[in-house]
Design an enzyme around this catalytic site. Structure first.
Site, PDB file in Angstrom:
ATOM      1  N   ASN A   1      -9.934  -0.470   0.632  1.00 15.05           N
ATOM      2  CA  ASN A   1      -9.311   0.152   0.620  1.00 15.05           C
ATOM      3  C   ASN A   1      -8.221  -0.997  -0.724  1.00 15.05           C
ATOM      4  O   ASN A   1      -8.679  -1.681  -1.371  1.00 15.05           O
ATOM      5  CB  ASN A   1      -7.604  -0.859   1.946  1.00 15.05           C
TER       6      ASN A   1
ATOM      7  N   CYS B   1       0.809  -1.147   0.291  1.00 19.35           N
ATOM      8  CA  CYS B   1       0.231   0.444  -0.011  1.00 19.35           C
ATOM      9  C   CYS B   1       0.933   1.454   0.151  1.00 19.35           C
ATOM     10  O   CYS B   1       0.164   2.002  -0.199  1.00 19.35           O
ATOM     11  CB  CYS B   1      -0.195   0.167   1.593  1.00 19.35           C
TER      12      CYS B   1
ATOM     13  N   HIS C   1      -3.103   6.896   2.207  1.00 21.13           N
ATOM     14  CA  HIS C   1      -3.813   5.388   2.351  1.00 21.13           C
ATOM     15  C   HIS C   1      -4.457   5.356   2.942  1.00 21.13           C
ATOM     16  O   HIS C   1      -4.521   5.381   3.996  1.00 21.13           O
ATOM     17  CB  HIS C   1      -2.321   4.480   2.705  1.00 21.13           C
TER      18      HIS C   1
HETATM   19  O1  UT7 Z   1      -3.411  -1.479   3.724  1.00 22.74           O
HETATM   20  C1  UT7 Z   1      -2.909  -1.781   5.265  1.00 22.74           C
HETATM   21  C2  UT7 Z   1      -3.675  -2.833   5.457  1.00 22.74           C
HETATM   22  N1  UT7 Z   1      -5.303  -3.414   6.874  1.00 22.74           N
HETATM   23  C3  UT7 Z   1      -5.338  -2.101   7.325  1.00 22.74           C
HETATM   24  O2  UT7 Z   1      -4.815  -1.302   7.559  1.00 22.74           O
HETATM   25  C4  UT7 Z   1      -5.595  -2.916   9.101  1.00 22.74           C
HETATM   26  C5  UT7 Z   1      -5.660  -1.747   9.754  1.00 22.74           C
HETATM   27  N2  UT7 Z   1      -6.731  -3.061  10.722  1.00 22.74           N
HETATM   28  C6  UT7 Z   1      -8.020  -2.756  10.736  1.00 22.74           C
HETATM   29  O3  UT7 Z   1      -8.397  -0.918  10.363  1.00 22.74           O
HETATM   30  C7  UT7 Z   1      -8.871  -3.225  11.954  1.00 22.74           C
HETATM   31  O4  UT7 Z   1      -8.132  -3.964  12.739  1.00 22.74           O
HETATM   32  C8  UT7 Z   1     -10.322  -3.963  11.470  1.00 22.74           C
HETATM   33  C9  UT7 Z   1     -10.515  -3.272  11.244  1.00 22.74           C
HETATM   34  C10 UT7 Z   1      -9.361  -5.103  10.741  1.00 22.74           C
HETATM   35  C11 UT7 Z   1     -10.877  -4.077  12.956  1.00 22.74           C
HETATM   36  O5  UT7 Z   1     -11.056  -3.711  13.965  1.00 22.74           O
HETATM   37  P1  UT7 Z   1     -11.159  -4.009  15.199  1.00 22.74           P
HETATM   38  O6  UT7 Z   1     -11.444  -2.178  15.933  1.00 22.74           O
HETATM   39  O7  UT7 Z   1      -9.639  -4.069  15.347  1.00 22.74           O
HETATM   40  O8  UT7 Z   1     -11.984  -4.910  15.582  1.00 22.74           O
HETATM   41  P2  UT7 Z   1     -11.701  -6.489  16.498  1.00 22.74           P
HETATM   42  O9  UT7 Z   1     -11.076  -7.139  14.847  1.00 22.74           O
HETATM   43  O10 UT7 Z   1     -11.206  -6.582  18.039  1.00 22.74           O
HETATM   44  O11 UT7 Z   1     -12.645  -6.850  16.360  1.00 22.74           O
HETATM   45  C12 UT7 Z   1     -13.538  -6.901  17.445  1.00 22.74           C
HETATM   46  C13 UT7 Z   1     -14.988  -7.449  17.534  1.00 22.74           C
HETATM   47  C14 UT7 Z   1     -14.004  -8.889  17.810  1.00 22.74           C
HETATM   48  O12 UT7 Z   1     -14.745  -9.598  18.144  1.00 22.74           O
HETATM   49  P3  UT7 Z   1     -14.839  -9.715  20.026  1.00 22.74           P
HETATM   50  O13 UT7 Z   1     -13.532 -10.092  20.234  1.00 22.74           O
HETATM   51  O14 UT7 Z   1     -14.750  -8.544  20.721  1.00 22.74           O
HETATM   52  O15 UT7 Z   1     -15.895 -10.492  20.553  1.00 22.74           O
HETATM   53  C15 UT7 Z   1     -14.249  -9.874  16.653  1.00 22.74           C
HETATM   54  O16 UT7 Z   1     -14.786 -11.267  16.309  1.00 22.74           O
HETATM   55  O17 UT7 Z   1     -15.329  -7.630  16.279  1.00 22.74           O
HETATM   56  C16 UT7 Z   1     -15.881  -8.932  16.239  1.00 22.74           C
HETATM   57  N3  UT7 Z   1     -15.687  -8.642  14.354  1.00 22.74           N
HETATM   58  C17 UT7 Z   1     -16.738  -8.478  13.830  1.00 22.74           C
HETATM   59  N4  UT7 Z   1     -17.999  -8.265  13.965  1.00 22.74           N
HETATM   60  C18 UT7 Z   1     -19.176  -7.958  12.977  1.00 22.74           C
HETATM   61  C19 UT7 Z   1     -14.831  -9.238  13.902  1.00 22.74           C
HETATM   62  N5  UT7 Z   1     -15.242  -8.565  11.937  1.00 22.74           N
HETATM   63  C20 UT7 Z   1     -15.662  -8.968  12.269  1.00 22.74           C
HETATM   64  C21 UT7 Z   1     -17.426  -8.287  11.126  1.00 22.74           C
HETATM   65  N6  UT7 Z   1     -18.449  -7.842  11.398  1.00 22.74           N
HETATM   66  N7  UT7 Z   1     -16.837  -8.139   9.750  1.00 22.74           N
END
Ligand code: UT7
Length: 327
Positions: free
Chosen positions: A281, A127, A251
């Protein structure tokens, strides 16, 4: 002294819009959750479960796949806007993490489609790719090249694991392009910074034939740090302060990362370019798509300083301070 300026720009997106609502047919999620966590409402897809009929497989001799087609379309628009004949391009750089095949580089077919034969190469810095490409293009112009067509293009829908609800909602397809030309005087690249930490490969990767794997929280944390540190390094090199920046073009990975970086840099949100709500993204394409959108909305005037900053798998990061010149 030879400087550089952007003289043309263009964007291309696949027709198919995939809304968050549609993703609920693949895995348990909701529009509210995705929007709140990422700022994304929809993305464009050229392949994957929502594209019917699926694009035909392309044998090597058929040339362009989806990445190449999007790249050629964005590149054609950028050349037209610059009023530059493809034959006057010294080099085509195609920034992509999702080439149409392993061999040859997708830039070869894009060059053929556009009528460029002076040189073409792919650049993969994930990216951060487009900003790496802008610095590379500027360096080549310093070494005597006259015009570089720089394109960021991706078919991330092909590298997405559509069963992984923790990251499948993030990615989209698209392309953005600019024509970078030699100009007399100091030109527009005022400062830049490139970086890589290859010890962090396990945070975000895709093996041949399988979808992306990502440790989202850790990528998030490091992304904010890398963006801010790199942006400050570029500003220092440019001998400018954040108050001199008219527009920050980060980005487009997650609106929360973009806002956290802007806030740590001391930039108000009305100076941040964003298309993430409708593109998701798009990796190498995200910065040029946001830049083209800002230009089309008349958000840039002659003499404005822009700050570009990207980070991605590798991990890589890159930033540049660019003075916009109307040409
Ligand atoms: O170009 C570079 C590439 N990548 C990035 O820049 C991504 C960087 N990371 C992020 O943007 C974030 O970490 C995400 C948007 C991917 C995720 O957000 P988060 O605030 O870190 O959420 P999380 O992974 O901690 O998930 C929170 C909760 C979890 O449940 P528990 O464990 O709290 O009960 C997940 O299981 O949300 C759950 N969850 C979802 N719920 C509904 C995970 N994916 C989903 C989903 N829908 N799609």
């Amino acid at each position: 002294m030879t400087g550089v300026a952007i003289t043309g720009w263009g964007a291309a997106l696949p027709e198919r819009v995939v809304t968050n609502e549609e993703l609920t047919t693949l895995f348990e999620t909701s529009d509210e959750w995705i929007f709140e966590r990422s700022g994304i409402r929809a993305r464009r897809a050229a392949t994957g479960p929502f594209v019917d009929p699926a694009p035909p497989p392309h044998p090597p001799e058929s040339g362009l796949g989806t990445t190449g087609r999007l790249a050629a379309e964005a590149g054609r628009i950028a050349l037209e806007r610059a009023g530059v004949d493809p034959k006057a391009i010294s080099l085509l750089i195609l920034c992509t993490t999702t080439p149409d095949q392993l061999i040859p580089a997708s830039s070869a077919s894009v060059a053929a489609a556009l009528g460029i034969s002076t040189g073409a190469m792919d650049l993969n810095a994930a990216c951060a790719g487009f900003t790496y490409g802008l610095v590379t293009a500027s360096g080549l112009i310093g070494a005597g090249a006259e015009r570089v067509l720089l394109i960021g293009a991706e078919t991330l829908s092909r590298a997405t694991n559509w069963e992984d609800r923790t990251n499948a909602f993030l990615f989209g397809d698209g392309a953005g392009a600019v024509v970078v030309e030699a100009v007399p005087g100091e030109g527009c690249l005022l400062g830049w910074d490139l970086g890589v930490d290859g010890n962090l490969v396990s945070l975000l990767y895709a093996q041949h034939g399988s979808g992306m794997v990502m440790r989202g929280k850790e990528v998030f944390r490091r992304a904010v740090l890398a963006t801010v540190q790199s942006a400050n390094a570029s500003l220092e090199r440019a001998k400018l302060s954040i108050d001199d920046i008219a527009l920050f073009v980060p980005h487009q990975a997650n609106i929360r990362i973009m806002e956290a970086a802007a806030s740590r840099l001391g930039l108000p949100l009305d100076r941040v370019a964003s298309v993430i709500d409708r593109t998701g993204n798009t990796s190498s394409a995200s910065i040029p798509l946001a830049l083209v959108d800002a230009l089309e909305r008349g958000r840039l005037s002659d003499g404005d300083n822009i700050l570009l900053a990207g980070f991605g798998a590798g991990m890589t990061w890159a930033s540049a301070v660019w003075r916009w010149q109307d040409r």
